[in-house]
Design an enzyme around this catalytic site. Structure first.
Site, PDB file in Angstrom:
ATOM      1  N   HIS A   1       0.874  -1.177   0.000  1.00 38.98           N
ATOM      2  CA  HIS A   1       0.000   0.000   0.000  1.00 38.98           C
ATOM      3  C   HIS A   1       0.914   1.231   0.000  1.00 38.98           C
ATOM      4  O   HIS A   1       2.028   1.175   0.519  1.00 38.98           O
ATOM      5  CB  HIS A   1      -0.827  -0.055   1.293  1.00 38.98           C
ATOM      6  CG  HIS A   1      -1.901   0.958   1.417  1.00 38.98           C
ATOM      7  ND1 HIS A   1      -1.661   2.260   1.791  1.00 38.98           N
ATOM      8  CD2 HIS A   1      -3.249   0.861   1.250  1.00 38.98           C
ATOM      9  CE1 HIS A   1      -2.812   2.919   1.849  1.00 38.98           C
ATOM     10  NE2 HIS A   1      -3.790   2.095   1.525  1.00 38.98           N
TER      11      HIS A   1
ATOM     12  N   ASP B   1       3.065  -4.646   7.972  1.00 37.13           N
ATOM     13  CA  ASP B   1       1.853  -3.835   7.866  1.00 37.13           C
ATOM     14  C   ASP B   1       0.680  -4.804   7.991  1.00 37.13           C
ATOM     15  O   ASP B   1       0.380  -5.565   7.064  1.00 37.13           O
ATOM     16  CB  ASP B   1       1.858  -3.122   6.508  1.00 37.13           C
ATOM     17  CG  ASP B   1       0.534  -2.429   6.213  1.00 37.13           C
ATOM     18  OD1 ASP B   1      -0.421  -2.584   6.998  1.00 37.13           O
ATOM     19  OD2 ASP B   1       0.461  -1.736   5.174  1.00 37.13           O
TER      20      ASP B   1
ATOM     21  N   GLN C   1      -4.503  -5.312   6.832  1.00 43.24           N
ATOM     22  CA  GLN C   1      -5.486  -6.237   6.248  1.00 43.24           C
ATOM     23  C   GLN C   1      -5.411  -7.632   6.879  1.00 43.24           C
ATOM     24  O   GLN C   1      -6.141  -8.527   6.468  1.00 43.24           O
ATOM     25  CB  GLN C   1      -5.258  -6.368   4.733  1.00 43.24           C
ATOM     26  CG  GLN C   1      -5.466  -5.078   3.963  1.00 43.24           C
ATOM     27  CD  GLN C   1      -6.913  -4.591   3.963  1.00 43.24           C
ATOM     28  OE1 GLN C   1      -7.851  -5.364   4.228  1.00 43.24           O
ATOM     29  NE2 GLN C   1      -7.118  -3.325   3.688  1.00 43.24           N
TER      30      GLN C   1
ATOM     31  N   LYS D   1     -10.522  -0.824  10.557  1.00 45.01           N
ATOM     32  CA  LYS D   1     -10.671  -2.000   9.687  1.00 45.01           C
ATOM     33  C   LYS D   1     -11.002  -3.251  10.513  1.00 45.01           C
ATOM     34  O   LYS D   1     -11.173  -4.335   9.975  1.00 45.01           O
ATOM     35  CB  LYS D   1      -9.388  -2.238   8.888  1.00 45.01           C
ATOM     36  CG  LYS D   1      -9.087  -1.116   7.887  1.00 45.01           C
ATOM     37  CD  LYS D   1      -7.917  -1.481   7.014  1.00 45.01           C
ATOM     38  CE  LYS D   1      -7.303  -0.290   6.298  1.00 45.01           C
ATOM     39  NZ  LYS D   1      -8.076   0.183   5.151  1.00 45.01           N
TER      40      LYS D   1
ATOM     41  N   CYS E   1      -4.725   2.403  -3.678  1.00 45.11           N
ATOM     42  CA  CYS E   1      -3.497   2.939  -3.063  1.00 45.11           C
ATOM     43  C   CYS E   1      -2.328   1.982  -3.250  1.00 45.11           C
ATOM     44  O   CYS E   1      -1.515   1.785  -2.341  1.00 45.11           O
ATOM     45  CB  CYS E   1      -3.695   3.225  -1.574  1.00 45.11           C
ATOM     46  SG  CYS E   1      -4.866   4.518  -1.263  1.00 45.11           S
TER      47      CYS E   1
HETATM   48  N1  PLP Z   1      -1.826  -0.782   4.640  1.00 48.71           N
HETATM   49  C1  PLP Z   1      -2.745  -1.541   4.035  1.00 48.71           C
HETATM   50  C2  PLP Z   1      -2.364  -2.909   3.564  1.00 48.71           C
HETATM   51  C3  PLP Z   1      -4.038  -1.045   3.849  1.00 48.71           C
HETATM   52  O1  PLP Z   1      -4.950  -1.801   3.251  1.00 48.71           O
HETATM   53  C4  PLP Z   1      -4.347   0.250   4.326  1.00 48.71           C
HETATM   54  C5  PLP Z   1      -5.681   0.836   4.100  1.00 48.71           C
HETATM   55  O2  PLP Z   1      -6.390   0.513   3.196  1.00 48.71           O
HETATM   56  C6  PLP Z   1      -3.356   0.991   4.953  1.00 48.71           C
HETATM   57  C7  PLP Z   1      -2.107   0.439   5.102  1.00 48.71           C
HETATM   58  C8  PLP Z   1      -3.610   2.360   5.481  1.00 48.71           C
HETATM   59  O3  PLP Z   1      -4.471   2.313   6.567  1.00 48.71           O
HETATM   60  P1  PLP Z   1      -5.030   3.659   7.217  1.00 48.71           P
HETATM   61  O4  PLP Z   1      -5.614   4.452   6.094  1.00 48.71           O
HETATM   62  O5  PLP Z   1      -6.050   3.194   8.196  1.00 48.71           O
HETATM   63  O6  PLP Z   1      -3.889   4.355   7.859  1.00 48.71           O
END
Ligand code: PLP
Length: 403
Positions: free
Chosen positions: A121, A198, A201, A224, A362
């Site tokens: 992401h 990270d 998900q 999430k 993203c």
């Molecule tokens: N990392 C992953 C794999 C994501 O799917 C997301 C959000 O869709 C993020 C990071 C960013 O999360 P946040 O917008 O809650 O900071």
């Protein structure tokens, strides 16, 4: 697991859009909230609200207790060794930026390297690019195969004596791939390199145990995981967090301030400058209670059934291609139907009451690797049903015929 009963806990699922019952399949972006979470926010504002940590009065002490109990809930949820290792942030993005800044200050200089992967992401790409500009570090990228699996031999070859961190996603938000994170961590540790996962998900779908993984840093977002927006977590091993300098300066993070010199607070407060979102942390703990009561194993099994079923049904649709076919997958399915732009598919499904996400999610570098602009993404949560998938399949096929 009684999904009908679970759905009753989520009032939004009763609503209609454009006169059609809502079918919410955008859980990868954010999940809906059960009553217990929303009510916790209202209750705390009405009966407890007061700033935490600094007050001797009843309300402040009660609010502090709730806030710190929530930290303990998070610790327990991911099996961290100590609540000192749980840093509350605004979300995954803020957590990764915090770590990139602090690691950059403490452990990186020009020519040092950070390894990420093709399927990250943007929030696990751009903070490291900012460090490229600030510190002159280099970013290296683990490639993947066409099924959406990381190439582990290539990963091994990327490690050098300049590698300072490996930072990869636990589960891809586009492909659904569950990465072999234990192996990734083992390989890095053999070379003495720390790993950040990270988990944005992963945490909603898998039982995550940071000690079993032996991961050095782990991040995720409450929103999430059926919790409120504006709260996230950076887990870090205490020994690592102790080595790192603070991120931002202000209240909470100090021990003693004079105009000449400031000493910093102990963990985790060293990284939590300013008033924390203590209402949000309490609500997040309610979300953790909620899913823990159902059972992460039951949630995972239910979502696995939904994903297997949807994958099978999707394959019946002429011209539909799934992006991400790793055998080990979470409840995310990205797809395109031949000749139909993802925005058109998403817009028409929306008119039929179905909320899916469209676009690059993203993850533009991943889109470039796949040679596409974007996909349609259906992502399932605890309250989704096989009937909803039947409706999705029927409507995708109807849209296909319209074109
Ligand atoms: N990392 C992953 C794999 C994501 O799917 C997301 C959000 O869709 C993020 C990071 C960013 O999360 P946040 O917008 O809650 O900071």
């Amino acid at each position: 697991m009684d999904v009908t009963k679970i759905r009753e806990d989520f009032p939004i699922l009763e609503r209609e859009v454009y006169g059609k019952p809502l079918i919410y399949l955008d859980n990868g972006a954010t999940t809906q909230k059960p009553r217990a979470v929303v009510e916790s926010i209202v209750d705390e504002y009405y009966s407890v609200n007061s700033n935490v940590h600094r007050g001797v009065h009843f309300l402040s002490q009660r609010a502090t207790e709730l806030h710190e109990n929530s930290r303990e809930s998070v610790r327990n949820f991911i099996n961290a060794a100590s609540s000192r290792e749980i840093i509350f942030t605004r979300g995954t993005t803020k957590a990764i930026n915090l770590l990139a800044f602090c690691m950059g200050e403490a452990c990186m200089k020009e020519g040092d390297e950070v390894i990420i992967s093709t399927m990250e992401h943007h929030s696990n790409i751009v903070p490291w690019q900012l460090l490229e500009t600030r510190k002159g570090i280099r970013l290296k990228v683990i490639p993947m195969n066409d099924r959406g699996e990381l190439l582990m031999d290539e990963y091994r070859n990327l490690i050098t004596d300049r590698t300072r961190l490996v930072s990869v996603t636990h589960v891809s938000n586009v492909l659904g791939t569950i990465n072999p994170v234990k192996e990734i961590i083992n390989i890095a540790h053999q070379a003495g390199i720390p790993v950040l996962l990270d988990g944005a998900q992963a945490v909603p779908h898998l039982q995550v145990d940071v000690r079993d993984l032996d991961v050095d840093f782990y991040t995720f977002s409450a929103h999430k995981v059926y919790g409120p927006t504006g709260i996230g977590v950076l887990y870090g091993k205490e020994a690592w967090l102790d080595r790192l300098p603070p991120y931002q300066g202000g209240g909470e993070m100090i021990q003693k301030v004079t105009f000449e010199k400031t000493t910093f607070n102990e963990l985790p407060y060293k990284f939590e400058a300013g008033t924390p979102d203590y209402i949000g942390t309490t609500a997040f703990a309610k979300a953790i209670d909620y899913i823990t009561a159902i059972g992460m194993d039951k949630i995972a099994a239910h979502e696995h059934t939904l994903t297997e079923y949807a994958t099978r049904r999707f394959k019946e649709i002429e011209g539909l291609r799934i992006y991400g076919e790793a055998p080990h997958k979470s409840s995310i399915i990205s797809f395109l139907v031949a000749g139909i732009h993802h925005f058109d598919m998403g817009t028409l499904l929306d008119r039929l009451g179905i909320a899916v996400r469209t676009g690059h999610h993203c993850a533009q570098p991943l889109m470039q690797r796949l040679g596409i602009e974007g996909t349609v993404r259906a992502s399932f949560g605890v309250y989704n049903t096989l009937q909803e998938i039947d409706a999705l399949v029927a409507w995708i096929d109807r849209v296909r015929k319209m074109f």
